[in-house]
Structures are given as C-alpha cells and as structure tokens.
Design a protein around this motif. Sequence first.
Motif, PDB file in Angstrom:
ATOM      1  N   LEU A  43     -59.851  83.101 -81.069  1.00 40.38           N
ATOM      2  CA  LEU A  43     -59.015  81.943 -80.767  1.00 40.38           C
ATOM      3  C   LEU A  43     -57.574  82.320 -80.428  1.00 40.38           C
ATOM      4  O   LEU A  43     -56.899  81.587 -79.699  1.00 40.38           O
ATOM      5  CB  LEU A  43     -59.036  80.958 -81.932  1.00 40.38           C
ATOM      6  N   ARG A  44     -57.109  83.449 -80.948  1.00 35.84           N
ATOM      7  CA  ARG A  44     -55.723  83.834 -80.630  1.00 35.84           C
ATOM      8  C   ARG A  44     -55.545  84.055 -79.126  1.00 35.84           C
ATOM      9  O   ARG A  44     -54.450  83.856 -78.597  1.00 35.84           O
ATOM     10  CB  ARG A  44     -55.315  85.069 -81.415  1.00 35.84           C
ATOM     11  N   ASP A  45     -56.614  84.442 -78.429  1.00 38.96           N
ATOM     12  CA  ASP A  45     -56.540  84.646 -76.987  1.00 38.96           C
ATOM     13  C   ASP A  45     -56.510  83.323 -76.223  1.00 38.96           C
ATOM     14  O   ASP A  45     -56.226  83.307 -75.021  1.00 38.96           O
ATOM     15  CB  ASP A  45     -57.743  85.471 -76.508  1.00 38.96           C
ATOM     16  N   LEU A  46     -56.839  82.235 -76.897  1.00 32.46           N
ATOM     17  CA  LEU A  46     -56.914  80.926 -76.244  1.00 32.46           C
ATOM     18  C   LEU A  46     -55.846  79.958 -76.769  1.00 32.46           C
ATOM     19  O   LEU A  46     -55.877  78.769 -76.446  1.00 32.46           O
ATOM     20  CB  LEU A  46     -58.296  80.304 -76.490  1.00 32.46           C
ATOM     21  N   ALA A  47     -54.890  80.466 -77.552  1.00 31.76           N
ATOM     22  CA  ALA A  47     -53.913  79.594 -78.209  1.00 31.76           C
ATOM     23  C   ALA A  47     -53.125  78.751 -77.210  1.00 31.76           C
ATOM     24  O   ALA A  47     -52.921  77.545 -77.428  1.00 31.76           O
ATOM     25  CB  ALA A  47     -52.966  80.430 -79.062  1.00 31.76           C
ATOM     26  N   VAL A  48     -52.679  79.341 -76.123  1.00 30.40           N
ATOM     27  CA  VAL A  48     -51.886  78.601 -75.123  1.00 30.40           C
ATOM     28  C   VAL A  48     -52.733  77.519 -74.470  1.00 30.40           C
ATOM     29  O   VAL A  48     -52.303  76.367 -74.313  1.00 30.40           O
ATOM     30  CB  VAL A  48     -51.320  79.557 -74.062  1.00 30.40           C
ATOM     31  N   GLU A  49     -53.966  77.867 -74.091  1.00 30.72           N
ATOM     32  CA  GLU A  49     -54.859  76.887 -73.457  1.00 30.72           C
ATOM     33  C   GLU A  49     -55.191  75.735 -74.402  1.00 30.72           C
ATOM     34  O   GLU A  49     -55.300  74.584 -73.977  1.00 30.72           O
ATOM     35  CB  GLU A  49     -56.151  77.562 -72.988  1.00 30.72           C
ATOM     36  N   ILE A  50     -55.360  76.048 -75.689  1.00 32.94           N
ATOM     37  CA  ILE A  50     -55.650  74.999 -76.670  1.00 32.94           C
ATOM     38  C   ILE A  50     -54.472  74.027 -76.756  1.00 32.94           C
ATOM     39  O   ILE A  50     -54.661  72.800 -76.765  1.00 32.94           O
ATOM     40  CB  ILE A  50     -55.949  75.617 -78.051  1.00 32.94           C
ATOM     41  N   ALA A  51     -53.251  74.554 -76.803  1.00 35.71           N
ATOM     42  CA  ALA A  51     -52.060  73.696 -76.872  1.00 35.71           C
ATOM     43  C   ALA A  51     -51.937  72.836 -75.617  1.00 35.71           C
ATOM     44  O   ALA A  51     -51.630  71.637 -75.691  1.00 35.71           O
ATOM     45  CB  ALA A  51     -50.809  74.551 -77.056  1.00 35.71           C
ATOM     46  N   HIS A  52     -52.193  73.418 -74.462  1.00 37.18           N
ATOM     47  CA  HIS A  52     -52.074  72.673 -73.196  1.00 37.18           C
ATOM     48  C   HIS A  52     -53.112  71.569 -73.091  1.00 37.18           C
ATOM     49  O   HIS A  52     -52.879  70.556 -72.427  1.00 37.18           O
ATOM     50  CB  HIS A  52     -52.211  73.624 -72.010  1.00 37.18           C
ATOM     51  N   THR A  53     -54.256  71.753 -73.751  1.00 35.98           N
ATOM     52  CA  THR A  53     -55.303  70.727 -73.697  1.00 35.98           C
ATOM     53  C   THR A  53     -54.807  69.395 -74.242  1.00 35.98           C
ATOM     54  O   THR A  53     -55.153  68.326 -73.717  1.00 35.98           O
ATOM     55  CB  THR A  53     -56.542  71.182 -74.493  1.00 35.98           C
ATOM     56  N   PHE A  54     -53.972  69.448 -75.270  1.00 36.32           N
ATOM     57  CA  PHE A  54     -53.482  68.209 -75.892  1.00 36.32           C
ATOM     58  C   PHE A  54     -52.379  67.547 -75.072  1.00 36.32           C
ATOM     59  O   PHE A  54     -52.099  66.364 -75.254  1.00 36.32           O
ATOM     60  CB  PHE A  54     -52.992  68.495 -77.310  1.00 36.32           C
ATOM     61  N   THR A  55     -51.778  68.306 -74.167  1.00 36.00           N
ATOM     62  CA  THR A  55     -50.739  67.715 -73.318  1.00 36.00           C
ATOM     63  C   THR A  55     -51.281  67.354 -71.938  1.00 36.00           C
ATOM     64  O   THR A  55     -50.866  66.350 -71.341  1.00 36.00           O
ATOM     65  CB  THR A  55     -49.555  68.684 -73.157  1.00 36.00           C
ATOM     66  N   ASN A  56     -52.230  68.170 -71.429  1.00 38.25           N
ATOM     67  CA  ASN A  56     -52.780  67.913 -70.089  1.00 38.25           C
ATOM     68  C   ASN A  56     -53.979  66.983 -70.106  1.00 38.25           C
ATOM     69  O   ASN A  56     -54.309  66.359 -69.093  1.00 38.25           O
ATOM     70  CB  ASN A  56     -53.200  69.237 -69.430  1.00 38.25           C
ATOM     71  N   GLY A  57     -54.678  66.941 -71.246  1.00 36.85           N
ATOM     72  CA  GLY A  57     -55.841  66.069 -71.335  1.00 36.85           C
ATOM     73  C   GLY A  57     -57.148  66.716 -70.921  1.00 36.85           C
ATOM     74  O   GLY A  57     -58.200  66.079 -70.990  1.00 36.85           O
ATOM     75  N   PHE A  58     -57.096  67.973 -70.474  1.00 38.36           N
ATOM     76  CA  PHE A  58     -58.338  68.657 -70.112  1.00 38.36           C
ATOM     77  C   PHE A  58     -58.162  70.153 -70.341  1.00 38.36           C
ATOM     78  O   PHE A  58     -57.050  70.675 -70.242  1.00 38.36           O
ATOM     79  CB  PHE A  58     -58.714  68.382 -68.657  1.00 38.36           C
ATOM     80  N   PRO A  59     -59.256  70.872 -70.649  1.00 37.99           N
ATOM     81  CA  PRO A  59     -59.149  72.309 -70.934  1.00 37.99           C
ATOM     82  C   PRO A  59     -59.063  73.145 -69.659  1.00 37.99           C
ATOM     83  O   PRO A  59     -59.715  72.842 -68.658  1.00 37.99           O
ATOM     84  CB  PRO A  59     -60.453  72.616 -71.690  1.00 37.99           C
ATOM     85  N   ALA A  60     -58.227  74.192 -69.702  1.00 40.98           N
ATOM     86  CA  ALA A  60     -58.182  75.152 -68.603  1.00 40.98           C
ATOM     87  C   ALA A  60     -59.485  75.956 -68.589  1.00 40.98           C
ATOM     88  O   ALA A  60     -60.262  75.922 -69.550  1.00 40.98           O
ATOM     89  CB  ALA A  60     -56.978  76.075 -68.771  1.00 40.98           C
TER      90      ALA A  60
END
Length: 211
Positions: A40-57
């Motif tokens: 999960l540490r490799d996906l931390a930025v994408e996880i945070a962006h999911t809550f602001t963008n509304g969709f996963p990278a």
Amino acid sequence: MKLVVVSAGLSVPSSTRLLADRLAAATAGQTSAEVRVIELRDLAVEIAHTFTNGFPATPLADAFAVVADADGLIVVTPVVPEARIDAASASYSGLFKSFFDALSVTDEDALAGKPVLIAATGGTARHSLVLDHALRPLFAYLKAVVVPTGVYAASEDWGAEGLDGRTARAAGELAALMAGLTSAARPQPRRDSFEEVVPFEQRLAALRPAG
C-alpha cells in the motif's frame, strides 16, 4: 487459485511485510495458489487522490481488480496506538483503512463472500485486541468471510513458537476456505439418473427372443 496479500507496512524492511510473507508462504504451501502482493505504501498518493478526484488512477484500479479477483486474501497492518483513549487500545493504520474505504466506494461487493485472513504487527502484545476490536468488524462490514484465527505479532513474538503455531493454524483455515469455495464454484456434472431408469417391463421385453 489466486491468493492476494495486502501489506500496509511503511518501512523497508517492514515487520508487517515479513508477517505477510510468512502467512502467504504457509497458505500457499497448502494450496496451489498463485501469490500476489500489494504494497500500500506504493499506492499512497493514488489512494489520497481517489477521495478528491472521485475515481482511482490506473495503478490503484489495477490493485482493486486484483483484490476483487482473488480466491483468498491476507491483510496485514501495523497498529496505531490510540493513547488518548487507553494505553492498550489500538487500530489499523490510516493507509490501510483508506485503501479498503476506496475499494468499497468503487465496488461495494468486492469482498463479498471472500475468505480473508486478518493480521497485524505492533510493538507490544497489549495491542493484540486490534484483531477483534478493529479488523474483524471492518471486514465483516465489507461482507468478507474472516477466518477464525487472526495473527498478531509483537516485537517479542518474532522467533517464538507461538507465532509459528498461530501462523500455521490461520493459514490452514484460509486454505480450507479457499479450497471449499473454489470447489463449490466449479460446474458440477449433471446427474440424470432418473432419466436413465428403464422400466422393468421394457427390460424384460428386450430379453425375450424375437419372433
């Protein structure tokens, strides 16, 4: 079969990843499962962006797809003490919770009916109740099937017999669930025995000489 490991460890090397690897090896040793590890540490930025963008990278969406397609799941988190409540209280890490929150928003049934082995690492055995007070309710809410034995590893547990025993027992429970669900999902052969029954009179007539 596909066994997926989700590790929320932050350091390298990580005791969380070490426990995840032990559990994966013990489970894979009792199944023919292919093991895939998600850090999960490799996906931390994408996880945070999911809550602001509304969709996963794409990297996070791929991780979600791997988890949803798994026949069994091993999830391991470091514990976070909640000193303001009680010195013995603890919970999962924010990164760990955020990953599964984002997964459930994307697909609320991603873990429905999926066998899950829960595990955690911490500095003291006082936090072992995190398994039943935090992790088990979380995955029950996500509709997963949580194996009876959870595994907690405190600093003093490494190299001790107790950890090996809990690891083996939990891995066996997960392997059994995975095998059972996989077998149940296979198409069963048709049983048309009633259609194949030949009436006694018809059998007797076939035995009579012609003419």
